[in-house]
Design a protein around this motif. Structure first.
Motif, short mmCIF file in Angstrom:
data_model
loop_
_atom_site.label_atom_id
_atom_site.label_comp_id
_atom_site.label_asym_id
_atom_site.label_seq_id
_atom_site.Cartn_x
_atom_site.Cartn_y
_atom_site.Cartn_z
N MET A 1 0.60 -1.42 0.18
CA MET A 1 -0.15 -0.14 0.15
C MET A 1 0.92 1.57 0.13
O MET A 1 0.51 2.37 -0.91
N ARG A 2 2.01 1.25 0.94
CA ARG A 2 2.77 2.44 0.78
C ARG A 2 3.56 2.62 -0.32
O ARG A 2 3.75 3.82 -0.83
N ILE A 3 4.17 1.87 -1.09
CA ILE A 3 4.94 1.55 -2.25
C ILE A 3 3.86 2.29 -3.29
O ILE A 3 4.07 3.11 -3.96
N HIS A 4 2.77 1.86 -3.21
CA HIS A 4 1.40 2.26 -4.26
C HIS A 4 1.28 3.67 -4.11
O HIS A 4 1.19 4.37 -5.07
N LEU A 5 1.22 4.19 -2.87
CA LEU A 5 0.70 5.38 -2.46
C LEU A 5 2.08 6.65 -2.85
O LEU A 5 1.66 7.44 -3.47
N TYR A 6 3.03 6.27 -2.45
CA TYR A 6 4.31 6.92 -2.95
C TYR A 6 4.79 6.90 -4.30
O TYR A 6 5.08 8.11 -4.75
N GLY A 7 4.81 5.83 -4.62
CA GLY A 7 4.95 5.72 -6.12
C GLY A 7 4.01 6.55 -6.90
O GLY A 7 4.44 7.29 -7.74
N GLY A 8 2.66 6.65 -6.67
CA GLY A 8 1.52 7.49 -7.31
C GLY A 8 1.83 8.91 -7.04
O GLY A 8 1.91 9.54 -8.37
N LEU A 9 2.49 9.08 -6.06
CA LEU A 9 2.78 10.72 -5.83
C LEU A 9 4.06 10.88 -6.54
O LEU A 9 4.10 12.15 -7.06
N ALA A 10 4.94 9.98 -6.70
CA ALA A 10 6.16 10.22 -7.56
C ALA A 10 5.85 10.64 -8.91
O ALA A 10 6.39 11.27 -9.81
N CYS A 11 4.75 9.56 -9.46
CA CYS A 11 4.33 9.81 -10.93
C CYS A 11 3.38 11.05 -11.24
O CYS A 11 3.11 11.61 -12.39
N PHE A 12 2.81 11.69 -10.00
CA PHE A 12 1.86 12.66 -10.26
C PHE A 12 2.08 13.78 -11.39
O PHE A 12 1.23 13.90 -12.37
N TRP A 13 3.24 14.46 -11.27
CA TRP A 13 3.54 15.65 -12.18
C TRP A 13 3.69 15.04 -13.70
O TRP A 13 3.31 15.66 -14.41
N TYR A 14 4.39 13.79 -13.88
CA TYR A 14 4.37 13.27 -15.09
C TYR A 14 3.14 12.80 -15.85
O TYR A 14 2.88 13.14 -16.78
N LEU A 15 2.23 12.25 -14.94
CA LEU A 15 1.01 11.94 -15.49
C LEU A 15 0.18 13.11 -15.82
O LEU A 15 -0.64 13.12 -17.02
N LEU A 16 0.29 14.20 -15.13
CA LEU A 16 -0.46 15.62 -15.64
C LEU A 16 0.17 15.95 -17.12
O LEU A 16 -0.41 16.47 -18.09
N VAL A 17 1.43 15.98 -17.16
CA VAL A 17 2.00 16.33 -18.39
C VAL A 17 1.87 15.42 -19.55
O VAL A 17 1.33 15.83 -20.69
N PHE A 18 2.08 14.18 -19.35
CA PHE A 18 1.52 13.10 -20.36
C PHE A 18 -0.16 13.29 -20.63
O PHE A 18 -0.47 13.30 -21.85
N ALA A 19 -0.91 13.57 -19.79
CA ALA A 19 -2.32 13.70 -19.90
C ALA A 19 -2.54 15.24 -21.04
O ALA A 19 -3.16 15.03 -22.02
N VAL A 20 -2.05 16.18 -20.61
CA VAL A 20 -1.97 17.47 -21.08
C VAL A 20 -1.43 17.42 -22.67
O VAL A 20 -2.25 17.86 -23.49
N THR A 21 -0.38 16.72 -22.78
CA THR A 21 0.22 16.43 -24.03
C THR A 21 -0.47 15.56 -24.99
O THR A 21 -0.55 15.70 -26.27
N THR A 22 -1.16 14.63 -24.47
CA THR A 22 -1.79 13.60 -25.35
C THR A 22 -3.04 14.38 -25.73
O THR A 22 -3.60 14.21 -26.80
N LEU A 23 -3.87 15.18 -24.67
CA LEU A 23 -4.79 16.10 -25.31
C LEU A 23 -4.45 16.91 -26.47
O LEU A 23 -5.17 17.16 -27.53
#
Lengths: 191, 197
Positions: A1-23
């Motif tokens: 659970m902790r790896i999932h939680l903190y791994g997700g936080l580490a990805c947060f900004w990249y996921l936003l960039v990825f989503a905006v560029t995909t749009l």
């Protein structure tokens, strides 16, 4: 659970960039690439005596403290032995002309807007020649890619453990994957 | 309904919407960003000519011309923009993952020349990754729509994930540290690209 939680936080900004560029790929008008007015500038420099035009272009780039790719198909040698070349990078393009006799280099610089810069951030792992800083983003991209694949599996496992009706859970996951895979196969095989 | 449960459900729902396409994008993304790891894609090229289909009703500069041409020639793939060349001819290509057909239409409407390229599995994956944009027929419009849905779901998924972390955790120092590091890297990369001479 902790790896999932903190791994997700580490990805947060990249996921936003990825989503905006995909749009943006789907809707190019969202953040259009612009050609700003050109800015001209010159700098006094000693132009190295290199016979390979590409290497000469890269040496001039280093001397000017610029970053980017020297386009090998746009290298032009003038009758006086000077070189004219294009240098491109996300966010800015340059047209560089050497003046060996005058010991100067003239540069026509043009900004290409936030669109081209953010496109680079969608999935660039190789960096940009002339700088090491952008390799950090490449590392982040690679790290995020691995994490997202891991988090996809760990997310399904976490949900599976908590699901009240596991049969329904399995049907939802398998059906979702099958529908996506079927569409990809349809596009690939039948175009 | 408890707010935490609602946010968790939105997070889960967006994850299910994402799952198939995200797996595809991040697996095929490896081939896009690390092409050398997977070797050079093979490519078979076939050249042929076809008589000009006289029954086409649209002119080459009309949007539906490429669609009509694709149907008359029995081709597959998403049409590119029609390119009007200096010699008066027109060129259009039809692409679907791993397969490209370039069609040149001479100005005098004499037989069309076709170049068909069948590419290896690496190009199929890259083609899936890079397929985007509306137009080109129902299948490609559906694909573009799913790409939009995936992108919006990704934003919802990421934001609800952070909200869930914030609500579930008492000691948030490590989380803030990770989020801040990501923000600093993202903002400084963008600023570097925009502001560096």
């Amino acid at each position: 659970m902790r790896i999932h939680l903190y791994g997700g936080l580490a990805c947060f900004w990249y996921l936003l960039v990825f989503a905006v560029t995909t749009l943006r790929f789907n809707h190019p008008g969202l953040l259009p690439e612009r050609r700003e007015p050109a800015i001209q500038w010159e700098r006094a420099t000693v132009i190295p005596d290199l016979t390979d035009d590409l290497k000469l272009g890269e040496a001039v780039r280093g001397d000017l403290d610029l970053i980017g790719w020297v386009l090998p198909w746009n290298l032009q040698k003038t009758p006086s032995g000077d070189l004219r070349f294009e240098l491109v990078r996300p966010g800015r393009n340059y047209r560089v002309t050497t003046d060996r006799a005058g010991g100067r280099v003239s540069v026509e610089e043009r900004a290409t807007g936030a669109g081209s810069a953010i496109n680079f951030m969608h999935g660039s792992t190789g960096g940009v020649p002339g700088t090491r800083f952008l390799q950090l983003w490449g590392l982040y991209t690679d790290l995020t890619t691995g994490l997202v694949l891991f988090l996809s599996v760990s997310g399904v496992v976490l949900w599976w453990r908590r699901a009240r009706d596991r049969r329904l859970a399995a049907v939802v996951v398998v059906l979702g994957l099958l529908v996506s895979a079927a569409l990809m196969l349809r596009v690939w095989i039948f175009g | 309904m408890n707010l935490n449960v609602l946010i968790r459900r939105i997070h889960l729902g967006s994850a299910f919407v994402l799952l198939g396409f995200v797996l595809m994008y991040f697996i095929t993304g490896l081939v896009v960003t690390h092409g050398a790891w997977f070797g050079e894609a093979t490519e078979q090229v076939v050249r042929r000519t076809e008589p000009f289909p006289r029954e086409l009703s649209a002119s080459p500069d009309a949007a539906e011309f490429a669609i009509q041409l694709r149907e008359r020639l029995g081709l597959r793939g998403k049409p590119s923009r029609m390119e009007h060349r200096k010699d008066g001819s027109w060129r259009v290509s039809f692409a679907h993952p791993g397969h490209v057909t370039e069609v040149t239409i001479p100005a005098d409407r004499s037989p069309l020349s076709l170049v068909e390229k069948h590419q290896g599995w690496q190009r199929i994956l890259v083609g899936l990754h890079r397929l985007h944009g509306y137009g080109g027929g129902g299948l490609y419009t559906l694909w573009a729509l799913l790409v939009d849905v995936t992108a919006v779901s990704m934003i919802v998924f990421a934001v609800t994930g952070v909200v869930l972390w914030h609500r579930m955790t008492r000691d948030r120092r490590l989380g803030w540290g990770i989020l801040s590091a990501g923000f600093v890297l993202t903002a400084s990369t963008l600023a570097y690209l925009m502001l560096r001479r």
